[in-house]
Write a protein that holds these residues in place. Structure first.
Motif, PDB file in Angstrom:
ATOM      1  N   ILE A  11       0.754  -0.973   0.039  1.00 35.41           N
ATOM      2  CA  ILE A  11      -0.358   0.319   0.234  1.00 35.41           C
ATOM      3  C   ILE A  11       1.030   1.514   0.130  1.00 35.41           C
ATOM      4  CG2 ILE A  11      -2.161   1.292   0.889  1.00 35.41           C
ATOM      5  CD1 ILE A  11      -3.047  -1.201   0.243  1.00 35.41           C
ATOM      6  N   ARG A  12       0.852   1.772  -1.277  1.00 34.43           N
ATOM      7  CA  ARG A  12       1.075   3.117  -1.211  1.00 34.43           C
ATOM      8  C   ARG A  12       0.099   4.591  -1.157  1.00 34.43           C
ATOM      9  NH1 ARG A  12       3.976   3.528  -6.703  1.00 34.43           N
ATOM     10  NH2 ARG A  12       4.238   4.926  -5.727  1.00 34.43           N
ATOM     11  N   GLY A  13      -1.346   4.020  -1.088  1.00 32.98           N
ATOM     12  CA  GLY A  13      -2.146   5.159  -1.175  1.00 32.98           C
ATOM     13  C   GLY A  13      -3.262   4.779  -0.168  1.00 32.98           C
ATOM     14  N   VAL A  14      -3.939   5.224   0.243  1.00 30.14           N
ATOM     15  CA  VAL A  14      -4.768   5.650   1.078  1.00 30.14           C
ATOM     16  C   VAL A  14      -5.882   6.844   0.298  1.00 30.14           C
ATOM     17  CG1 VAL A  14      -6.400   4.769   3.408  1.00 30.14           C
ATOM     18  CG2 VAL A  14      -3.388   4.233   2.866  1.00 30.14           C
ATOM     19  N   VAL A  15      -6.852   6.282   0.609  1.00 30.64           N
ATOM     20  CA  VAL A  15      -8.314   6.991   0.487  1.00 30.64           C
ATOM     21  C   VAL A  15      -9.543   7.261   0.849  1.00 30.64           C
ATOM     22  CG1 VAL A  15      -9.820   7.873  -1.379  1.00 30.64           C
ATOM     23  CG2 VAL A  15      -7.983   6.878  -2.603  1.00 30.64           C
ATOM     24  N   PHE A  16     -10.111   8.415   1.793  1.00 27.32           N
ATOM     25  CA  PHE A  16     -11.230   7.821   2.754  1.00 27.32           C
ATOM     26  C   PHE A  16     -12.198   8.889   2.381  1.00 27.32           C
ATOM     27  CE2 PHE A  16      -7.449   8.230   4.841  1.00 27.32           C
ATOM     28  CZ  PHE A  16      -7.640   6.856   6.160  1.00 27.32           C
ATOM     29  N   ASP A  17     -13.745   8.694   2.181  1.00 21.44           N
ATOM     30  CA  ASP A  17     -14.319   9.207   2.725  1.00 21.44           C
ATOM     31  C   ASP A  17     -14.826  10.152   3.549  1.00 21.44           C
ATOM     32  OD1 ASP A  17     -17.336   9.973   2.072  1.00 21.44           O
ATOM     33  OD2 ASP A  17     -17.953   8.376   2.881  1.00 21.44           O
ATOM     34  N   VAL A  18     -15.274  10.987   3.861  1.00 20.49           N
ATOM     35  CA  VAL A  18     -15.593  11.286   4.856  1.00 20.49           C
ATOM     36  C   VAL A  18     -16.257  11.128   6.347  1.00 20.49           C
ATOM     37  CG1 VAL A  18     -16.047  13.842   6.025  1.00 20.49           C
ATOM     38  CG2 VAL A  18     -14.462  13.776   3.975  1.00 20.49           C
ATOM     39  N   ASP A  19     -17.239  11.541   5.767  1.00 19.52           N
ATOM     40  CA  ASP A  19     -19.162  11.248   6.821  1.00 19.52           C
ATOM     41  C   ASP A  19     -19.075   9.565   6.718  1.00 19.52           C
ATOM     42  OD1 ASP A  19     -19.530  14.451   6.635  1.00 19.52           O
ATOM     43  OD2 ASP A  19     -21.373  14.087   5.192  1.00 19.52           O
ATOM     44  N   GLY A  20     -19.184   9.461   7.711  1.00 22.78           N
ATOM     45  CA  GLY A  20     -19.695   8.198   7.789  1.00 22.78           C
ATOM     46  C   GLY A  20     -18.409   7.131   8.332  1.00 22.78           C
ATOM     47  N   VAL A  21     -16.972   7.708   7.799  1.00 23.00           N
ATOM     48  CA  VAL A  21     -16.133   7.286   8.028  1.00 23.00           C
ATOM     49  C   VAL A  21     -14.719   7.810   8.689  1.00 23.00           C
ATOM     50  CG1 VAL A  21     -13.210   6.495   6.259  1.00 23.00           C
ATOM     51  CG2 VAL A  21     -15.913   5.320   5.205  1.00 23.00           C
TER      52      VAL A  21
END
Length: 174
Positions: A11-21
């Motif tokens: 893993i070299r990149g992590v993507v997040f949602d905001v609401d609920g995460v």
């Protein structure tokens, strides 16, 4: 040994949602009717450490709210996409722009708009209280509920696997 059954060193990149995460699904409304998101300090600390150690971090959210961009900028996140309902399109472009293959990316999402992006990465993560749809496509279900440490949980596991989680002497250094 990680509790996540995935070769996290990839893993070299992590993507997040905001609401609920990165924030709970229940948010207080201001007198102006605008939702006020909470920010988890441990998530923020982990994001700062990830950025400092060279992990690519992105936030893709359908929300448009005062303060969100500023919050992630303080953490060092430069790839912040707000008001985006076509998350897969943004994710794919972000991966190309950063030279990332799907197996090098983790995506944390909690609801229907996140399902397609979750299907297009190596490690799909859902908070413990995610929707049924997100839970069904998740490779890993976090111990944490949305807004209560999901970001920290994922980032810390990835960084430990890569041998870059900070030691006590490095915790607050530059």
């Amino acid at each position: 040994m990680s509790k996540i059954n995935y070769p996290l060193e990839k893993i070299r990149g992590v993507v997040f949602d905001v609401d609920g995460v990165l924030s709970p699904t229940v948010v207080p409304l201001g007198d102006d009717g605008i939702p006020r998101r909470m920010a988890n300090l441990k998530d923020g600390y982990a994001i700062v450490q990830a950025v400092k150690h060279g992990l690519k971090i992105a936030v893709i959210t359908g929300a448009v709210a005062p303060g969100l961009a500023e919050r992630f900028a303080i953490c060092g996140v430069t790839d912040f996409f707000a008001g985006k309902l076509e998350k897969l399109e943004i994710l794919e472009k972000w991966m190309v722009d950063n030279g990332l293959k799907p197996e090098e990316v983790a995506y944390a999402g909690d609801d229907i708009p996140d399902v397609e992006p979750m299907r297009h990465v190596g490690l799909a993560v859902a908070p413990a209280d995610a929707s049924r749809d997100a839970l069904e496509v998740a490779d890993y279900v976090a111990d944490s509920r949305g807004g209560y440490g999901v970001g920290r949980e994922i980032i810390e596991e990835v960084m430990r696997a890569r041998g870059i989680w900070p030691t006590q002497s490095e915790a607050f250094g530059s």
